[in-house]
Design a protein around this motif. Structure first.
Motif, mmCIF file in Angstrom:
data_model
loop_
_atom_site.group_PDB
_atom_site.id
_atom_site.type_symbol
_atom_site.label_atom_id
_atom_site.label_comp_id
_atom_site.label_asym_id
_atom_site.label_seq_id
_atom_site.Cartn_x
_atom_site.Cartn_y
_atom_site.Cartn_z
ATOM 1 N N PHE A 109 38.670 75.538 35.732
ATOM 2 C CA PHE A 109 37.464 74.722 35.737
ATOM 3 C C PHE A 109 36.257 75.553 36.163
ATOM 4 O O PHE A 109 35.177 75.447 35.572
ATOM 5 C CB PHE A 109 37.659 73.521 36.669
ATOM 6 C CG PHE A 109 36.459 72.635 36.775
ATOM 7 C CD1 PHE A 109 35.995 71.918 35.680
ATOM 8 C CD2 PHE A 109 35.792 72.501 37.991
ATOM 9 C CE1 PHE A 109 34.890 71.094 35.786
ATOM 10 C CE2 PHE A 109 34.695 71.671 38.102
ATOM 11 C CZ PHE A 109 34.239 70.966 36.998
ATOM 12 N N ILE A 110 36.435 76.404 37.156
ATOM 13 C CA ILE A 110 35.345 77.263 37.617
ATOM 14 C C ILE A 110 34.884 78.171 36.479
ATOM 15 O O ILE A 110 33.680 78.306 36.231
ATOM 16 C CB ILE A 110 35.776 78.098 38.845
ATOM 17 C CG1 ILE A 110 35.975 77.171 40.048
ATOM 18 C CG2 ILE A 110 34.761 79.192 39.155
ATOM 19 C CD1 ILE A 110 36.661 77.835 41.238
ATOM 20 N N ARG A 111 35.824 78.794 35.769
ATOM 21 C CA ARG A 111 35.460 79.668 34.642
ATOM 22 C C ARG A 111 34.707 78.884 33.566
ATOM 23 O O ARG A 111 33.720 79.364 33.019
ATOM 24 C CB ARG A 111 36.699 80.332 34.054
ATOM 25 C CG ARG A 111 37.215 81.506 34.859
ATOM 26 C CD ARG A 111 38.279 82.310 34.107
ATOM 27 N NE ARG A 111 39.406 81.494 33.654
ATOM 28 C CZ ARG A 111 40.461 81.164 34.393
ATOM 29 N NH1 ARG A 111 40.528 81.569 35.644
ATOM 30 N NH2 ARG A 111 41.442 80.439 33.889
ATOM 31 N N LEU A 112 35.181 77.688 33.259
ATOM 32 C CA LEU A 112 34.514 76.845 32.258
ATOM 33 C C LEU A 112 33.080 76.542 32.686
ATOM 34 O O LEU A 112 32.150 76.665 31.883
ATOM 35 C CB LEU A 112 35.293 75.542 32.059
ATOM 36 C CG LEU A 112 34.629 74.464 31.209
ATOM 37 C CD1 LEU A 112 34.404 74.956 29.788
ATOM 38 C CD2 LEU A 112 35.460 73.193 31.212
ATOM 39 N N CYS A 113 32.897 76.175 33.940
ATOM 40 C CA CYS A 113 31.554 75.865 34.442
ATOM 41 C C CYS A 113 30.638 77.084 34.382
ATOM 42 O O CYS A 113 29.483 76.983 33.951
ATOM 43 C CB CYS A 113 31.633 75.350 35.881
ATOM 44 S SG CYS A 113 32.348 73.715 36.025
ATOM 45 N N GLU A 114 31.150 78.217 34.799
ATOM 46 C CA GLU A 114 30.337 79.436 34.794
ATOM 47 C C GLU A 114 29.952 79.855 33.372
ATOM 48 O O GLU A 114 28.801 80.209 33.103
ATOM 49 C CB GLU A 114 31.069 80.566 35.511
ATOM 50 C CG GLU A 114 31.153 80.342 37.006
ATOM 51 C CD GLU A 114 32.035 81.339 37.731
ATOM 52 O OE1 GLU A 114 32.830 82.060 37.066
ATOM 53 O OE2 GLU A 114 31.952 81.387 38.973
ATOM 54 N N ARG A 115 30.914 79.790 32.444
ATOM 55 C CA ARG A 115 30.619 80.136 31.038
ATOM 56 C C ARG A 115 29.597 79.189 30.435
ATOM 57 O O ARG A 115 28.677 79.612 29.737
ATOM 58 C CB ARG A 115 31.903 80.113 30.205
ATOM 59 C CG ARG A 115 32.669 81.401 30.177
ATOM 60 C CD ARG A 115 33.737 81.422 29.077
ATOM 61 N NE ARG A 115 34.464 80.177 28.917
ATOM 62 C CZ ARG A 115 35.624 79.878 29.499
ATOM 63 N NH1 ARG A 115 36.187 80.744 30.314
ATOM 64 N NH2 ARG A 115 36.218 78.729 29.278
#
Length: 163
Positions: free
Chosen positions: A40-46
């Motif tokens: 989820f963190i990676r998705l938000c950052e991307r």
């Protein structure tokens, strides 16, 4: 005789989209800061990074329409993020709701884009940009749902049937 140029009528509509775009960037950054789920963190950052690249282009289009673009988000979204920050600090279990909050925000952004897309898409550049943004929002919404499904699957262990 003094002539004044009026902004193109699509400028206000595009400014509303720019405001929501900035709100979504700030929202995804906040969600990434408070989440503990690495996917989820990676998705938000991307998503935030992709949208940051879109801000400059949309601001340039608004300026070309004769309006000074505002790179600020809305007060409502700012208050909402402050509430989320507070609740996450006081009730850590609320962090599980961050995906749902992001999904709700994406659905609202999608409605905004659908409502504004037709009148604002007068030029090919604007139409292409709004189509790209709509596709990105739809992709992000779909990815949020996949992350939610994956997190539920991880939470429920699968036991082998007794032989």
């Amino acid at each position: 005789m003094k002539t004044t140029t009026r902004p193109n009528p699509e400028a206000a509509s595009l400014q509303d989209i720019l405001t929501r775009l900035n709100d979504s960037i700030d929202g995804f950054r906040l969600a990434a800061d408070f989440s503990t789920d690495s996917a989820f963190i990676r998705l938000c950052e991307r998503s935030a990074e992709t949208r940051e690249a879109m801000v400059e282009e949309l601001a340039a289009v608004i300026a070309e329409c004769g309006m000074e673009p505002s790179l600020e988000g809305s007060r409502e979204a700012s208050v909402h993020r402050a509430w989320i920050r507070f609740v996450c600090q006081v009730h850590p279990q609320f962090r599980k709701r961050l995906r749902a909050e992001c999904e709700r925000g994406e659905k609202e952004f999608q409605r905004t884009l659908e409502g504004r897309n037709r009148p604002a898409a007068r030029s090919e550049r604007t139409g292409n940009m709004l189509s790209d943004l709509s596709a990105h929002v739809a992709t992000t919404l779909s990815a949020l749902r996949r992350v939610e499904t994956a997190s539920r699957t991880k939470a429920q262990p699968h036991y082998a049937a007794a032989a």
